[in-house]
Every structure is written in structure tokens, then in C-alpha cells.
Design an enzyme around this catalytic site. Structure first.
Site, mmCIF file in Angstrom:
data_model
loop_
_atom_site.group_PDB
_atom_site.id
_atom_site.type_symbol
_atom_site.label_atom_id
_atom_site.label_comp_id
_atom_site.label_asym_id
_atom_site.label_seq_id
_atom_site.Cartn_x
_atom_site.Cartn_y
_atom_site.Cartn_z
ATOM 1 N N CYS A 95 -2.202 6.097 -3.882
ATOM 2 C CA CYS A 95 -1.195 5.710 -4.819
ATOM 3 C C CYS A 95 -0.309 5.029 -5.821
ATOM 4 C CB CYS A 95 -1.135 4.109 -3.245
ATOM 5 S SG CYS A 95 -0.745 2.797 -4.107
ATOM 6 N N GLU A 96 0.506 6.050 -5.902
ATOM 7 C CA GLU A 96 1.286 5.583 -7.392
ATOM 8 C C GLU A 96 1.330 3.924 -7.720
ATOM 9 O OE1 GLU A 96 4.625 8.066 -7.861
ATOM 10 O OE2 GLU A 96 6.072 6.637 -7.679
ATOM 11 N N HIS A 97 1.624 3.140 -7.203
ATOM 12 C CA HIS A 97 1.143 1.913 -7.308
ATOM 13 C C HIS A 97 0.246 1.175 -7.840
ATOM 14 C CE1 HIS A 97 5.428 1.795 -4.709
ATOM 15 N NE2 HIS A 97 5.933 2.373 -5.926
ATOM 16 N N HIS A 98 -1.052 1.559 -7.286
ATOM 17 C CA HIS A 98 -2.076 1.427 -8.103
ATOM 18 C C HIS A 98 -3.547 1.932 -8.013
ATOM 19 C CE1 HIS A 98 0.102 -1.673 -4.640
ATOM 20 N NE2 HIS A 98 -1.186 -2.479 -5.235
ATOM 21 N N GLN A 137 3.164 7.644 0.728
ATOM 22 C CA GLN A 137 2.588 8.179 1.769
ATOM 23 C C GLN A 137 4.296 8.425 2.260
ATOM 24 O OE1 GLN A 137 0.475 6.282 4.492
ATOM 25 N NE2 GLN A 137 1.823 7.331 6.390
ATOM 26 N N HIS A 165 -4.528 2.774 3.291
ATOM 27 C CA HIS A 165 -4.477 2.835 1.854
ATOM 28 C C HIS A 165 -5.090 1.372 0.949
ATOM 29 C CE1 HIS A 165 -0.188 4.362 1.284
ATOM 30 N NE2 HIS A 165 -0.614 4.396 2.193
ATOM 31 N N CYS A 167 -5.143 0.320 -1.324
ATOM 32 C CA CYS A 167 -4.818 -1.091 -1.967
ATOM 33 C C CYS A 167 -4.354 -2.244 -0.681
ATOM 34 C CB CYS A 167 -3.633 -0.666 -2.629
ATOM 35 S SG CYS A 167 -2.478 0.256 -1.828
HETATM 36 ZN ZN LIG Z 1 -0.662 1.141 -3.545
#
Ligand SMILES: [Zn+2]
Length: 207
Positions: A95-98, A137, A165, A167
Site C-alpha cells: 500500500c503506497e499510503h503506509h 488496490q 490490507h 494497514c
Molecule cells: Zn494503507
């Protein structure tokens, strides 16, 4: 369960040139994280950790340095015009956010045109090339669908991904069994609800 239907065909990002990864720079970043956490970098268990983590991230993003189109080459001599569904392709992405992993299953359905079909391993390789990147995703789902649609020129493509996920399951709201389901629907699967329903039933079926 979250259901998201990708409405727009996104432009493929696959051909953008990527620089080679800098292992030492990543390791330096990992050292900073450990220091920021108040850890002792000289502790024996952590000595090799920055290098190890750097190598892991390079491996988990290897798809950034691959051209996904290379996997979309029709099998020579084969002719087939009925719907093809490949279920349960395992995917592991970040996941590119976390920068936390998300893992799950990818299902790919397509209706060939002109008898053009792909080897099953090629579909798995396509899913892998796109999942081994920093991803969302939703984008992973549309990237696979668009590349298959552009490269194979079938009558229709449908990609469904269900993933967990970390995260979301390990932190924050901690919904342990939450699954996110995304789909991308192109061509005949989009215009014909019955074909779409048939593919969905086959994907959800146990056989
Ligand atoms: Zn994430």
C-alpha cells in the site's frame, strides 16, 4: 466488505522509465526509522536490519522496473472464443499510503477476440508485475485490466481483486477480517450485464 467499481479507464502508466533502486539510500532511511523509534542500532538483532529491509523493499517493488506488456503475447496457433476465467491468483503488494503489505486474490476474466488467448502463467505474471509496486488496490485492478485490454484486444475484460490490507487489519480501526473488493470492467463485460453476471458467478463459485 467494501465494493468499488472502477468507472474510468485510466491511462496506462506502465511505460514510464524508472531509476534503479539505491539500496544504501533505503538502508539509511531504515536506520533513521529505527533511531526515531529510540532503538539501539548497534544491538545485535538490528545490525543487518537496514540492509535486509532495503533488499526486501527492492524485491517487493521489482515490478516497477518491468514492462507489463511483455507478458501480453497471444499463444501462437491457439484459437478459442469462449470466456476464459483464471481465479485465485495470489497477489502481494505494498500500500503506497503506509508501505504496508496487502495480500489477496486476483481473478481475471476475458472474452477472446479472433481466437487470441494468453497462457495462464502470463496472466499471473501480469498480476505480479503490477502488484510488485507501491500500489493502491483500485489502481492495481485497473492497471491489470487496461493492459490486458490494450495488449490482447479481447471483446471484454473483467478483473476482480479481494485483498486484506495490513494497514487496516493491524492498526487503526483493526478490522481483522475486513476484505476490500475492487473490480474493473471493460468492453463486453461492461455493456452486457448478463455476461458480467455470468463471470461473477463463476468467480464466486467454488469450482
Ligand atoms: Zn494503507
Amino acid at each position: 466488505m467494501v465494493m468499488k467499481l472502477a468507472e474510468q479507464k485510466q491511462p496506462s502508466r506502465s511505460r514510464r522509465k524508472r531509476p534503479r533502486p539505491d539500496l544504501e539510500m533505503i538502508a539509511e532511511g531504515v536506520r533513521l526509522i529505527l533511531e526515531g523509534l529510540g532503538e539501539d542500532l548497534e544491538r545485535s538483532g538490528l545490525k543487518e536490519t537496514p540492509q535486509r529491509v532495503a533488499e526486501m523493499y527492492v524485491e517487493l517493488t521489482s515490478g516497477m522496473r518491468e514492462d507489463p506488456q511483455q507478458h501480453v503475447i497471444p499463444l501462437p496457433g491457439d484459437k478459442h472464443d469462449e470466456m476464459v476465467i483464471v481465479k485465485d491468483i495470489s497477489i502481494a503488494s505494498l500500500c503506497e499510503h503506509h508501505l504496508a503489505p496487502f495480500v489477496g486474490k486476483c481473478h481475471i476474466a476475458y472474452i477472446p477476440k479472433g481466437g487470441r488467448i494468453l497462457g495462464i502463467s502470463k496472466l499471473a505474471r501480469l498480476a505480479e508485475t503490477y502488484s510488485r509496486r507501491l500500489q493502491l488496490q483500485e489502481r492495481l485492478t485497473t492497471d491489470i485490466a487496461n493492459t490486458l485490454f490494450e495488449g490482447l484486444k479481447p471483446l471484454g475484460v473483467m478483473v476482480v481483486i479481494e485483498a486484506e490490507h495490513t494497514c487496516m487489519t493491524l492498526r487503526g480501526v483493526r478490522k481483522a477480517d475486513a476484505k476490500t473488493v475492487t473490480s474493473a470492467v471493460l468492453g463486453g463485460f461492461r455493456s452486457d450485464p448478463r455476461t458480467r453476471a455470468e463471470a461473477m458467478a463463476l468467480i464466486k463459485g467454488k469450482t
